[in-house]
Design a protein around this motif. Structure first.
Motif, PDB file in Angstrom:
ATOM      1  N   ASP A 141       0.834  -1.205   0.000  1.00 24.81           N
ATOM      2  CA  ASP A 141       0.000   0.000   0.000  1.00 24.81           C
ATOM      3  C   ASP A 141       0.868   1.253   0.000  1.00 24.81           C
ATOM      4  O   ASP A 141       0.783   2.085   0.895  1.00 24.81           O
ATOM      5  CB  ASP A 141      -0.918   0.016   1.234  1.00 24.81           C
ATOM      6  CG  ASP A 141      -2.062  -0.964   1.126  1.00 24.81           C
ATOM      7  OD1 ASP A 141      -2.282  -1.504   0.029  1.00 24.81           O
ATOM      8  OD2 ASP A 141      -2.722  -1.188   2.146  1.00 24.81           O
ATOM      9  N   PHE A 142       1.708   1.344  -0.992  1.00 23.05           N
ATOM     10  CA  PHE A 142       2.596   2.488  -1.092  1.00 23.05           C
ATOM     11  C   PHE A 142       2.353   3.198  -2.416  1.00 23.05           C
ATOM     12  O   PHE A 142       1.880   2.607  -3.375  1.00 23.05           O
ATOM     13  CB  PHE A 142       4.059   2.059  -1.018  1.00 23.05           C
ATOM     14  CG  PHE A 142       4.424   1.444   0.303  1.00 23.05           C
ATOM     15  CD1 PHE A 142       4.683   2.243   1.400  1.00 23.05           C
ATOM     16  CD2 PHE A 142       4.499   0.067   0.451  1.00 23.05           C
ATOM     17  CE1 PHE A 142       5.015   1.685   2.624  1.00 23.05           C
ATOM     18  CE2 PHE A 142       4.833  -0.500   1.656  1.00 23.05           C
ATOM     19  CZ  PHE A 142       5.089   0.309   2.753  1.00 23.05           C
ATOM     20  N   GLU A 143       2.727   4.444  -2.445  1.00 21.67           N
ATOM     21  CA  GLU A 143       2.597   5.229  -3.659  1.00 21.67           C
ATOM     22  C   GLU A 143       3.873   6.021  -3.860  1.00 21.67           C
ATOM     23  O   GLU A 143       4.422   6.586  -2.916  1.00 21.67           O
ATOM     24  CB  GLU A 143       1.414   6.189  -3.532  1.00 21.67           C
ATOM     25  CG  GLU A 143       1.161   6.983  -4.774  1.00 21.67           C
ATOM     26  CD  GLU A 143      -0.088   7.848  -4.659  1.00 21.67           C
ATOM     27  OE1 GLU A 143      -0.186   8.810  -5.421  1.00 21.67           O
ATOM     28  OE2 GLU A 143      -0.943   7.561  -3.805  1.00 21.67           O
ATOM     29  N   ALA A 144       4.366   6.039  -5.068  1.00 25.67           N
ATOM     30  CA  ALA A 144       5.571   6.804  -5.387  1.00 25.67           C
ATOM     31  C   ALA A 144       5.171   8.183  -5.903  1.00 25.67           C
ATOM     32  O   ALA A 144       4.170   8.328  -6.606  1.00 25.67           O
ATOM     33  CB  ALA A 144       6.384   6.076  -6.448  1.00 25.67           C
ATOM     34  N   ILE A 145       5.946   9.178  -5.522  1.00 25.87           N
ATOM     35  CA  ILE A 145       5.761  10.520  -6.059  1.00 25.87           C
ATOM     36  C   ILE A 145       7.110  11.000  -6.592  1.00 25.87           C
ATOM     37  O   ILE A 145       8.158  10.559  -6.134  1.00 25.87           O
ATOM     38  CB  ILE A 145       5.200  11.518  -5.026  1.00 25.87           C
ATOM     39  CG1 ILE A 145       6.145  11.681  -3.831  1.00 25.87           C
ATOM     40  CG2 ILE A 145       3.817  11.099  -4.559  1.00 25.87           C
ATOM     41  CD1 ILE A 145       5.752  12.807  -2.905  1.00 25.87           C
ATOM     42  N   SER A 146       7.071  11.879  -7.555  1.00 22.55           N
ATOM     43  CA  SER A 146       8.295  12.449  -8.123  1.00 22.55           C
ATOM     44  C   SER A 146       8.312  13.941  -7.865  1.00 22.55           C
ATOM     45  O   SER A 146       7.282  14.609  -7.940  1.00 22.55           O
ATOM     46  CB  SER A 146       8.356  12.209  -9.634  1.00 22.55           C
ATOM     47  OG  SER A 146       8.486  10.848  -9.926  1.00 22.55           O
TER      48      SER A 146
END
Length: 131
Positions: free
Chosen positions: A5-10
């Motif tokens: 349940d992770f989300e990557a952001i840039s």
């Protein structure tokens, strides 16, 4: 939070900085912003894409904040330093800053950690002074 349940952001510079994304003042400020965001949002890891370096959020915050406060360039984070089979070390991602990579040969009987320390010091010098 369940596993996965992770989300990557840039975090990327805006169009007004086109062509200047590798300038040290831009990177220093963006590293500080990334540190604050990652820490404030409870991030688990930070990845510096030009070197493919993944690091713990706490480690990234220490190196980014130290650099912002006048410390050495965070070579172990914004570049990769990998050992070679012959005992030397080579950088990965230094070309983003200076247009080339670095190789340091290990001295006879030199501990691997000492070779890495020397490479990190040379990277700091090259990033600050130019190739």
């Amino acid at each position: 939070m369940a596993e996965g349940d992770f989300e990557a952001i840039s975090l990327l510079p805006g169009p007004h900085l086109a062509g200047g994304e590798a300038m040290l003042p831009v990177i220093r400020i963006m590293a500080g912003v990334a540190s604050a965001l990652a820490s404030g949002l409870g991030g688990k890891a930070v990845c510096w894409q030009p070197a493919g370096c993944w690091m713990d959020t706490g480690y990234f915050a220490r190196i980014a904040d130290g650099w912002s406060e006048g410390g050495a360039f965070p070579a172990l984070g914004l570049t990769g330093i990998e050992r070679t089979q012959d005992g030397g070390v080579e950088s990965d991602g230094l070309a983003y800053f200076i247009g080339q990579e670095l190789r340091v040969e290990a001295g006879r009987g030199e501990a691997a950690a000492d070779t890495v320390k020397l490479a990190a010091r040379v990277i700091d010098h090259l990033v600050n002074s130019g190739a």
